[in-house]
Motif scaffolding. Structure first.
Motif, PDB file in Angstrom:
ATOM      1  N   MET A   1       0.848  -1.203   0.000  1.00 41.06           N
ATOM      2  CA  MET A   1       0.000   0.000   0.000  1.00 41.06           C
ATOM      3  C   MET A   1       0.878   1.245   0.000  1.00 41.06           C
ATOM      4  SD  MET A   1      -2.888   1.590   0.077  1.00 41.06           S
ATOM      5  CE  MET A   1      -4.103   0.291   0.340  1.00 41.06           C
ATOM      6  N   ALA A   2       0.576   2.162  -0.907  1.00 47.32           N
ATOM      7  CA  ALA A   2       1.358   3.394  -0.997  1.00 47.32           C
ATOM      8  C   ALA A   2       1.130   4.266   0.226  1.00 47.32           C
ATOM      9  CB  ALA A   2       0.945   4.160  -2.252  1.00 47.32           C
ATOM     10  N   GLU A   3       2.144   5.000   0.611  1.00 46.48           N
ATOM     11  CA  GLU A   3       2.007   5.925   1.736  1.00 46.48           C
ATOM     12  C   GLU A   3       0.991   6.999   1.395  1.00 46.48           C
ATOM     13  OE1 GLU A   3       5.706   7.406   3.411  1.00 46.48           O
ATOM     14  OE2 GLU A   3       6.723   5.687   2.509  1.00 46.48           O
ATOM     15  N   GLN A   4       0.291   7.482   2.462  1.00 46.72           N
ATOM     16  CA  GLN A   4      -0.797   8.422   2.245  1.00 46.72           C
ATOM     17  C   GLN A   4      -0.342   9.880   2.374  1.00 46.72           C
ATOM     18  OE1 GLN A   4      -4.050   7.122   1.467  1.00 46.72           O
ATOM     19  NE2 GLN A   4      -2.743   5.349   1.196  1.00 46.72           N
ATOM     20  N   GLU A   5       0.778  10.220   1.795  1.00 47.45           N
ATOM     21  CA  GLU A   5       1.254  11.596   1.833  1.00 47.45           C
ATOM     22  C   GLU A   5       0.921  12.238   0.489  1.00 47.45           C
ATOM     23  OE1 GLU A   5       5.189  13.520   3.749  1.00 47.45           O
ATOM     24  OE2 GLU A   5       5.535  12.248   2.011  1.00 47.45           O
ATOM     25  N   VAL A   6      -0.316  12.747   0.399  1.00 46.83           N
ATOM     26  CA  VAL A   6      -0.851  13.194  -0.883  1.00 46.83           C
ATOM     27  C   VAL A   6      -1.326  14.636  -0.773  1.00 46.83           C
ATOM     28  CG1 VAL A   6      -2.601  12.759  -2.646  1.00 46.83           C
ATOM     29  CG2 VAL A   6      -1.586  10.834  -1.417  1.00 46.83           C
ATOM     30  N   ILE A   7      -0.855  15.476  -1.695  1.00 45.96           N
ATOM     31  CA  ILE A   7      -1.281  16.874  -1.763  1.00 45.96           C
ATOM     32  C   ILE A   7      -1.813  17.128  -3.171  1.00 45.96           C
ATOM     33  CG2 ILE A   7      -0.588  19.299  -1.510  1.00 45.96           C
ATOM     34  CD1 ILE A   7       1.868  18.253   0.093  1.00 45.96           C
ATOM     35  N   LYS A  27     -11.327   6.237  -4.386  1.00 51.39           N
ATOM     36  CA  LYS A  27     -10.300   5.337  -3.859  1.00 51.39           C
ATOM     37  C   LYS A  27     -10.195   5.395  -2.327  1.00 51.39           C
ATOM     38  CE  LYS A  27      -8.122   3.945  -7.754  1.00 51.39           C
ATOM     39  NZ  LYS A  27      -7.754   2.545  -8.081  1.00 51.39           N
ATOM     40  N   GLY A  28     -10.841   6.398  -1.718  1.00 54.75           N
ATOM     41  CA  GLY A  28     -10.744   6.547  -0.261  1.00 54.75           C
ATOM     42  C   GLY A  28      -9.381   7.034   0.198  1.00 54.75           C
ATOM     43  N   ILE A  29      -8.717   7.849  -0.630  1.00 56.03           N
ATOM     44  CA  ILE A  29      -7.367   8.330  -0.310  1.00 56.03           C
ATOM     45  C   ILE A  29      -7.466   9.657   0.448  1.00 56.03           C
ATOM     46  CG2 ILE A  29      -5.165   9.104  -1.294  1.00 56.03           C
ATOM     47  CD1 ILE A  29      -5.997   7.381  -3.829  1.00 56.03           C
ATOM     48  N   GLN A  30      -6.805   9.725   1.587  1.00 52.30           N
ATOM     49  CA  GLN A  30      -6.728  10.980   2.338  1.00 52.30           C
ATOM     50  C   GLN A  30      -5.746  11.908   1.621  1.00 52.30           C
ATOM     51  OE1 GLN A  30      -8.516  11.716   5.277  1.00 52.30           O
ATOM     52  NE2 GLN A  30      -9.578   9.830   4.696  1.00 52.30           N
ATOM     53  N   TYR A  31      -6.138  13.174   1.483  1.00 51.35           N
ATOM     54  CA  TYR A  31      -5.252  14.105   0.793  1.00 51.35           C
ATOM     55  C   TYR A  31      -5.427  15.520   1.340  1.00 51.35           C
ATOM     56  CZ  TYR A  31      -9.453  15.452  -1.850  1.00 51.35           C
ATOM     57  OH  TYR A  31     -10.704  15.884  -2.200  1.00 51.35           O
ATOM     58  N   GLN A  32      -4.378  16.311   1.157  1.00 52.86           N
ATOM     59  CA  GLN A  32      -4.452  17.731   1.504  1.00 52.86           C
ATOM     60  C   GLN A  32      -4.743  18.502   0.220  1.00 52.86           C
ATOM     61  OE1 GLN A  32      -0.785  19.399   2.979  1.00 52.86           O
ATOM     62  NE2 GLN A  32      -1.571  21.503   2.935  1.00 52.86           N
ATOM     63  N   TYR A  33      -5.721  19.395   0.294  1.00 54.09           N
ATOM     64  CA  TYR A  33      -6.080  20.176  -0.891  1.00 54.09           C
ATOM     65  C   TYR A  33      -5.587  21.603  -0.732  1.00 54.09           C
ATOM     66  CZ  TYR A  33      -8.813  22.647  -4.407  1.00 54.09           C
ATOM     67  OH  TYR A  33      -9.182  23.437  -5.471  1.00 54.09           O
ATOM     68  N   ILE A  34      -4.920  22.119  -1.761  1.00 56.05           N
ATOM     69  CA  ILE A  34      -4.449  23.510  -1.764  1.00 56.05           C
ATOM     70  C   ILE A  34      -5.084  24.232  -2.943  1.00 56.05           C
ATOM     71  CG2 ILE A  34      -2.445  25.042  -1.980  1.00 56.05           C
ATOM     72  CD1 ILE A  34      -0.783  22.847  -0.602  1.00 56.05           C
ATOM     73  N   VAL A  55      -2.907  23.964 -12.813  1.00 53.43           N
ATOM     74  CA  VAL A  55      -3.479  22.886 -12.009  1.00 53.43           C
ATOM     75  C   VAL A  55      -4.223  21.931 -12.938  1.00 53.43           C
ATOM     76  CG1 VAL A  55      -3.691  24.303  -9.938  1.00 53.43           C
ATOM     77  CG2 VAL A  55      -5.589  24.238 -11.559  1.00 53.43           C
ATOM     78  N   PRO A  56      -4.417  20.684 -12.455  1.00 55.62           N
ATOM     79  CA  PRO A  56      -4.043  20.136 -11.153  1.00 55.62           C
ATOM     80  C   PRO A  56      -2.605  19.608 -11.144  1.00 55.62           C
ATOM     81  CG  PRO A  56      -5.275  18.492 -12.388  1.00 55.62           C
ATOM     82  CD  PRO A  56      -5.242  19.733 -13.247  1.00 55.62           C
ATOM     83  N   VAL A  57      -2.056  19.572  -9.926  1.00 52.22           N
ATOM     84  CA  VAL A  57      -0.792  18.873  -9.682  1.00 52.22           C
ATOM     85  C   VAL A  57      -1.002  18.007  -8.453  1.00 52.22           C
ATOM     86  CG1 VAL A  57       1.652  19.084  -9.110  1.00 52.22           C
ATOM     87  CG2 VAL A  57       0.602  20.756 -10.633  1.00 52.22           C
ATOM     88  N   LEU A  58      -0.677  16.734  -8.584  1.00 49.99           N
ATOM     89  CA  LEU A  58      -0.719  15.810  -7.446  1.00 49.99           C
ATOM     90  C   LEU A  58       0.704  15.608  -6.963  1.00 49.99           C
ATOM     91  CD1 LEU A  58      -2.883  13.814  -6.003  1.00 49.99           C
ATOM     92  CD2 LEU A  58      -1.603  12.042  -7.230  1.00 49.99           C
ATOM     93  N   VAL A  59       0.924  15.772  -5.665  1.00 49.16           N
ATOM     94  CA  VAL A  59       2.249  15.528  -5.094  1.00 49.16           C
ATOM     95  C   VAL A  59       2.125  14.342  -4.150  1.00 49.16           C
ATOM     96  CG1 VAL A  59       4.185  16.491  -3.806  1.00 49.16           C
ATOM     97  CG2 VAL A  59       2.799  17.983  -5.258  1.00 49.16           C
ATOM     98  N   HIS A  60       2.802  13.241  -4.489  1.00 48.62           N
ATOM     99  CA  HIS A  60       2.752  12.016  -3.694  1.00 48.62           C
ATOM    100  C   HIS A  60       4.141  11.727  -3.137  1.00 48.62           C
ATOM    101  CE1 HIS A  60       2.252   7.378  -3.529  1.00 48.62           C
ATOM    102  NE2 HIS A  60       1.904   7.929  -2.381  1.00 48.62           N
ATOM    103  N   ASN A  61       4.239  11.782  -1.820  1.00 49.10           N
ATOM    104  CA  ASN A  61       5.536  11.594  -1.163  1.00 49.10           C
ATOM    105  C   ASN A  61       6.613  12.515  -1.753  1.00 49.10           C
ATOM    106  OD1 ASN A  61       4.438   9.643   0.506  1.00 49.10           O
ATOM    107  ND2 ASN A  61       5.000   7.964  -0.855  1.00 49.10           N
ATOM    108  N   GLY A  62       6.232  13.768  -2.004  1.00 52.36           N
ATOM    109  CA  GLY A  62       7.190  14.763  -2.496  1.00 52.36           C
ATOM    110  C   GLY A  62       7.412  14.753  -3.996  1.00 52.36           C
ATOM    111  N   LYS A  63       6.809  13.773  -4.688  1.00 55.76           N
ATOM    112  CA  LYS A  63       6.999  13.675  -6.149  1.00 55.76           C
ATOM    113  C   LYS A  63       5.768  14.220  -6.872  1.00 55.76           C
ATOM    114  CE  LYS A  63       9.925   9.558  -5.800  1.00 55.76           C
ATOM    115  NZ  LYS A  63      10.001   8.107  -6.067  1.00 55.76           N
ATOM    116  N   PRO A  64       5.951  15.251  -7.733  1.00 54.99           N
ATOM    117  CA  PRO A  64       4.809  15.857  -8.416  1.00 54.99           C
ATOM    118  C   PRO A  64       4.442  15.150  -9.723  1.00 54.99           C
ATOM    119  CG  PRO A  64       6.781  17.130  -8.852  1.00 54.99           C
ATOM    120  CD  PRO A  64       7.207  15.988  -7.972  1.00 54.99           C
ATOM    121  N   ILE A  65       3.133  15.089  -9.977  1.00 54.95           N
ATOM    122  CA  ILE A  65       2.615  14.581 -11.249  1.00 54.95           C
ATOM    123  C   ILE A  65       1.629  15.621 -11.770  1.00 54.95           C
ATOM    124  CG2 ILE A  65       1.443  12.690 -12.457  1.00 54.95           C
ATOM    125  CD1 ILE A  65       2.474  11.971  -8.975  1.00 54.95           C
TER     126      ILE A  65
END
Length: 223
Positions: A1-7, A27-34, A55-65
């Protein structure tokens, strides 16, 4: 399971941002919205998306997509519960084909209606209908584009179709009607009854105000 560090960097009116929010919620993923002000972009947005600066940009564990279609696929591959893309390779390819069709054919044509007037506008509207009719045929007889539940293509198309509906209230330029696109209209109504979808719909008054401001800007630049 991927870590839940999502912005998620987004904008509440953007259908592209709302796509990502819906996928994350499914997906039930917890995320911070900016929330971003695109007339005054934050240093973080420019850092994470230096190429397109949008936008949008998703940042997962410090890596942007960046780019919503790319982000949707990333989310589906990273969190494999509640899949949004079909498992069958052919069905996946078809879903991607229609997503590109919406992005590259329908949206650019629809945007031309803003600056156009009279007969030119009527011709563009007819072109949009012709393109939307391909989607109508793809959806006809199904509850959702993906079959029995909300999937990738539903997420891609819904917020664009909803934006068209709100837009036509302001501009009186009708791009979606029950007479011409009954399956799409029925599908929109069905999605609007789903709680997780409703949570992602842009606030109506903000949406209308944004369209009016955009319309004024477009008119000013064409004068």
């Amino acid at each position: 399971m991927a870590e839940q560090e999502v912005i998620l960097f987004g904008m509440c009116i953007s259908p592209f941002s709302r796509r990502i929010e819906l996928a994350l919620k499914i997906k039930g993923i917890q995320y911070q919205y900016i929330e971003e002000d695109l007339s005054n972009k934050s240093p973080l947005l420019l850092k994470y998306n230096p190429v397109h600066k949008k936008v949008p940009v998703l940042v997962h564990n410090g890596k942007p997509i960046a780019e919503s279609l790319v982000i949707l696929e990333y989310i589906d591959e990273t969190w494999q519960n509640n899949p949004i893309l079909p498992k069958d390779p052919y069905s996946r390819a078809i879903a991607r084909f229609w997503a590109k069709f919406v992005e590259e054919k329908i949206l650019p044509t629809a945007l031309k209606t803003i600056a156009a007037e009279g007969k030119e506008q009527e011709q563009i509207i007819e072109q949009v209908y012709q393109k939307l009719n391909f989607l109508e045929n793809e959806l006809n007889g199904k509850d959702f584009f993906g079959g029995g539940s909300i999937g990738y293509l539903d997420i891609v198309v819904f917020f664009i179709a909803r934006a068209f509906q709100v837009n036509q209230e302001v501009t009186q330029v009708e791009l979606i009607s029950k007479e011409k696109l009954p399956a799409i209209c029925k599908w929109i109504e069905k999605l609007l009854k789903i709680d997780v979808v409703n949570e992602c719909i842009p606030p109506r008054e903000k949406h209308i105000a944004f369209i009016r401001a955009h319309l004024e800007a477009a008119k000013s630049s064409s004068n």
